[in-house]
Motif scaffolding. Structure first.
Motif, PDB file in Angstrom:
ATOM      1  N   GLN A 176      -4.014  -8.323 -24.885  1.00 13.92           N
ATOM      2  CA  GLN A 176      -3.178  -8.033 -26.124  1.00 13.92           C
ATOM      3  C   GLN A 176      -1.943  -8.263 -26.038  1.00 13.92           C
ATOM      4  O   GLN A 176      -1.197  -8.810 -27.182  1.00 13.92           O
ATOM      5  N   GLN A 177      -1.155  -8.328 -24.676  1.00 17.89           N
ATOM      6  CA  GLN A 177       0.378  -8.602 -24.623  1.00 17.89           C
ATOM      7  C   GLN A 177       0.746  -9.888 -24.110  1.00 17.89           C
ATOM      8  O   GLN A 177       1.784 -10.381 -23.998  1.00 17.89           O
ATOM      9  N   LYS A 178      -0.616 -10.795 -23.836  1.00 12.87           N
ATOM     10  CA  LYS A 178      -0.477 -12.091 -23.368  1.00 12.87           C
ATOM     11  C   LYS A 178       0.212 -12.043 -21.952  1.00 12.87           C
ATOM     12  O   LYS A 178       0.963 -13.127 -21.778  1.00 12.87           O
ATOM     13  N   ARG A 179       0.393 -11.254 -21.265  1.00 12.05           N
ATOM     14  CA  ARG A 179       0.963 -11.100 -19.961  1.00 12.05           C
ATOM     15  C   ARG A 179       0.575 -12.120 -18.993  1.00 12.05           C
ATOM     16  O   ARG A 179      -0.790 -12.186 -18.714  1.00 12.05           O
ATOM     17  N   GLN A 180       1.498 -12.918 -18.451  1.00 12.33           N
ATOM     18  CA  GLN A 180       0.836 -13.685 -17.637  1.00 12.33           C
ATOM     19  C   GLN A 180       0.759 -13.681 -15.984  1.00 12.33           C
ATOM     20  O   GLN A 180      -0.073 -14.024 -15.161  1.00 12.33           O
ATOM     21  N   HIS A 181       1.506 -12.384 -15.667  1.00 11.97           N
ATOM     22  CA  HIS A 181       1.493 -11.884 -14.427  1.00 11.97           C
ATOM     23  C   HIS A 181       2.039 -10.220 -14.433  1.00 11.97           C
ATOM     24  O   HIS A 181       2.581  -9.943 -15.429  1.00 11.97           O
ATOM     25  N   VAL A 182       1.294  -9.571 -13.555  1.00 12.89           N
ATOM     26  CA  VAL A 182       1.613  -8.240 -13.335  1.00 12.89           C
ATOM     27  C   VAL A 182       1.588  -8.123 -12.119  1.00 12.89           C
ATOM     28  O   VAL A 182       1.218  -8.387 -11.107  1.00 12.89           O
ATOM     29  N   ARG A 183       2.860  -7.297 -11.761  1.00 12.66           N
ATOM     30  CA  ARG A 183       3.101  -6.835 -10.250  1.00 12.66           C
ATOM     31  C   ARG A 183       2.411  -5.433  -9.995  1.00 12.66           C
ATOM     32  O   ARG A 183       2.557  -4.717 -10.745  1.00 12.66           O
ATOM     33  N   MET A 184       1.827  -5.592  -8.645  1.00 15.66           N
ATOM     34  CA  MET A 184       1.068  -4.418  -8.294  1.00 15.66           C
ATOM     35  C   MET A 184       1.691  -3.704  -7.211  1.00 15.66           C
ATOM     36  O   MET A 184       2.172  -4.054  -6.237  1.00 15.66           O
ATOM     37  N   ILE A 185       1.620  -2.181  -7.193  1.00 10.61           N
ATOM     38  CA  ILE A 185       2.169  -1.560  -6.164  1.00 10.61           C
ATOM     39  C   ILE A 185       0.933  -0.410  -5.645  1.00 10.61           C
ATOM     40  O   ILE A 185       0.614   0.034  -6.553  1.00 10.61           O
ATOM     41  N   ILE A 186       0.369  -0.848  -4.518  1.00  9.43           N
ATOM     42  CA  ILE A 186      -0.765   0.270  -4.121  1.00  9.43           C
ATOM     43  C   ILE A 186      -0.232   1.354  -2.997  1.00  9.43           C
ATOM     44  O   ILE A 186       0.293   1.466  -2.027  1.00  9.43           O
ATOM     45  N   ASN A 187      -0.252   2.594  -3.691  1.00  8.75           N
ATOM     46  CA  ASN A 187       0.250   3.730  -3.211  1.00  8.75           C
ATOM     47  C   ASN A 187      -0.937   4.414  -2.295  1.00  8.75           C
ATOM     48  O   ASN A 187      -2.040   4.484  -2.494  1.00  8.75           O
ATOM     49  N   GLN A 188      -0.375   5.169  -1.249  1.00  7.13           N
ATOM     50  CA  GLN A 188      -1.292   5.933  -0.540  1.00  7.13           C
ATOM     51  C   GLN A 188      -2.493   5.261   0.217  1.00  7.13           C
ATOM     52  O   GLN A 188      -3.546   5.623   0.380  1.00  7.13           O
ATOM     53  N   THR A 189      -1.903   4.230   0.784  1.00  2.00           N
ATOM     54  CA  THR A 189      -2.827   3.258   1.389  1.00  2.00           C
ATOM     55  C   THR A 189      -3.034   4.056   3.012  1.00  2.00           C
ATOM     56  O   THR A 189      -2.021   4.461   3.532  1.00  2.00           O
ATOM     57  N   ALA A 190      -4.293   3.847   3.664  1.00  4.35           N
ATOM     58  CA  ALA A 190      -4.526   4.192   4.952  1.00  4.35           C
ATOM     59  C   ALA A 190      -4.097   3.391   6.052  1.00  4.35           C
ATOM     60  O   ALA A 190      -3.793   3.913   6.896  1.00  4.35           O
ATOM     61  N   ARG A 191      -4.007   1.985   6.002  1.00  5.59           N
ATOM     62  CA  ARG A 191      -3.830   1.033   6.892  1.00  5.59           C
ATOM     63  C   ARG A 191      -2.824  -0.016   6.280  1.00  5.59           C
ATOM     64  O   ARG A 191      -3.163  -0.381   5.257  1.00  5.59           O
ATOM     65  N   PRO A 192      -2.230  -0.778   7.222  1.00  2.00           N
ATOM     66  CA  PRO A 192      -1.503  -1.855   6.693  1.00  2.00           C
ATOM     67  C   PRO A 192      -2.364  -3.110   6.109  1.00  2.00           C
ATOM     68  O   PRO A 192      -3.494  -3.393   6.870  1.00  2.00           O
ATOM     69  N   GLY A 193      -1.784  -3.638   5.295  1.00  2.60           N
ATOM     70  CA  GLY A 193      -2.847  -4.540   4.478  1.00  2.60           C
ATOM     71  C   GLY A 193      -3.719  -4.334   3.744  1.00  2.60           C
ATOM     72  O   GLY A 193      -4.316  -4.995   2.985  1.00  2.60           O
ATOM     73  N   ASP A 194      -4.034  -2.927   3.335  1.00  2.00           N
ATOM     74  CA  ASP A 194      -5.161  -2.461   2.473  1.00  2.00           C
ATOM     75  C   ASP A 194      -4.775  -2.889   1.078  1.00  2.00           C
ATOM     76  O   ASP A 194      -5.722  -3.150   0.228  1.00  2.00           O
ATOM     77  N   GLY A 195      -3.389  -2.497   0.783  1.00  2.00           N
ATOM     78  CA  GLY A 195      -3.038  -2.981  -0.455  1.00  2.00           C
ATOM     79  C   GLY A 195      -3.136  -4.299  -1.174  1.00  2.00           C
ATOM     80  O   GLY A 195      -3.640  -4.652  -2.321  1.00  2.00           O
ATOM     81  N   ARG A 196      -2.760  -5.221  -0.178  1.00  2.00           N
ATOM     82  CA  ARG A 196      -3.109  -6.504  -0.631  1.00  2.00           C
ATOM     83  C   ARG A 196      -4.543  -6.843  -0.582  1.00  2.00           C
ATOM     84  O   ARG A 196      -4.669  -7.709  -1.536  1.00  2.00           O
ATOM     85  N   ALA A 197      -5.475  -6.479   0.252  1.00  2.00           N
ATOM     86  CA  ALA A 197      -6.704  -6.569   0.118  1.00  2.00           C
ATOM     87  C   ALA A 197      -7.140  -5.952  -1.258  1.00  2.00           C
ATOM     88  O   ALA A 197      -8.069  -6.681  -1.825  1.00  2.00           O
ATOM     89  N   ILE A 198      -6.865  -4.718  -1.808  1.00  2.00           N
ATOM     90  CA  ILE A 198      -7.205  -4.352  -2.771  1.00  2.00           C
ATOM     91  C   ILE A 198      -6.710  -5.439  -4.125  1.00  2.00           C
ATOM     92  O   ILE A 198      -7.499  -5.465  -4.969  1.00  2.00           O
ATOM     93  N   THR A 199      -5.356  -5.606  -4.081  1.00  2.00           N
ATOM     94  CA  THR A 199      -5.065  -6.602  -4.944  1.00  2.00           C
ATOM     95  C   THR A 199      -5.778  -7.802  -5.124  1.00  2.00           C
ATOM     96  O   THR A 199      -6.178  -8.409  -6.303  1.00  2.00           O
ATOM     97  N   THR A 200      -6.266  -8.255  -4.098  1.00  2.00           N
ATOM     98  CA  THR A 200      -7.024  -9.685  -3.918  1.00  2.00           C
ATOM     99  C   THR A 200      -8.350  -9.400  -4.723  1.00  2.00           C
ATOM    100  O   THR A 200      -8.960 -10.185  -5.291  1.00  2.00           O
TER     101      THR A 200
END
Length: 280
Positions: A176-200
């Protein structure tokens, strides 16, 4: 749906960089991120204001332990000036708080839209960064606030319900807004790298099922993980800013790193090798 919700304005105002912090569902730490990110950016030398854009269910005042006599509602109704409603917060930034429980602002009327845009237009020349702490979900008020931002930060947690709702919100922003990109912040992660894996993983689902107006899938940019940290709960319960009271804890350091990335890529790119803010 009105045109203003369908696509972000190309250049609605001049002045501050406008960042919308939003989420698919409530309870993921969106306002906590907005407030502490503001403190981290202020520490980096920027003039920062957080505008409570959750017009019906505002809680930024609770997070910051502020008790304002004047709110955005008073500005909208002409009972106070904008200067009277802007409050200094701990952490070196300013806030413009909305009143809570204002039913008349739970839906987007032409009056609310125009008043909000007038306020934002007045704020832009005064600050380097304006953070819009939006409501959660995809209501017309939330989507309108997000449409005014040049950059969108979606906060999610690793919980399946949070990720499902984050996907739904990103889908709406892309279609609807034709966003080409969105930035992600993953909060309350248990281990380093979890957030990047979730974003992927989210990116893979979006690639399959969602395309923007250009025919390409929306691109998710992972800007950081905020680890699960007992200091966060303590700060929230005490209504204190993590960046001010426990600046060396893991979550505070992670937010400072998010601020650094945003500073270098979005806010002050010319100061860091001339990198552009657009995404190929």
């Amino acid at each position: 749906m009105s045109d203003v919700l369908k696509s972000p304005p190309a250049a609605p105002f001049t002045g501050a960089k406008v960042l919308a912090v939003t989420s698919g569902k409530g309870g993921v730490g969106k306002t906590f991120v907005s407030a502490n990110l503001a403190a981290a950016l202020a520490k980096r030398g920027h003039r920062v204001l957080v505008l409570d854009a959750d017009l019906g269910l505002a809680n930024l005042d609770v997070v910051l332990n502020l008790h304002p006599k004047t709110t955005l509602h008073d500005v909208f109704t002409g009972k106070a000036t904008l200067d009277e409603a802007i409050v200094k917060a701990p952490g070196g930034f300013s806030v413009l708080l909305a009143g809570s429980g204002m039913v008349e602002y739970s839906r987007l009327t032409p009056e609310v839209r125009d008043e909000f845009m007038d306020v934002l237009r007045s704020l832009m020349p005064r600050y380097d960064v304006v953070i819009l702490d939006t409501g959660a979900g995809i209501s017309d008020v939330v989507l309108f606030a997000v449409s005014l931002a040049s950059e969108v930060l979606v906060v999610a947690t690793p919980e399946p319900t949070s990720l499902t709702d984050a996907y739904a919100a990103i889908k709406v922003l892309a279609t609807q807004q034709k966003r080409q990109h969105v930035r992600m912040i993953i909060n309350q992660t248990a281990r380093p790298g979890d957030g990047r894996a979730i974003t992927t993983q989210l990116q893979q689902v979006l690639d399959r099922f969602v395309t923007t107006g250009s025919g390409r899938s929306v691109r998710l940019i992972h800007v950081g993980d905020i680890p699960a940290d007992p200091s966060v709960r303590e700060a929230v319960m005490r209504r204190q800013l993590l960046l001010v009271n426990v600046p060396g804890c893991p979550a505070a350091l992670a937010i400072s790193e998010v601020a650094r990335k945003l500073d270098e890529s979005v806010i002050s790119p010319s100061e860091f090798g001339g990198r552009k803010t657009t995404v190929p």
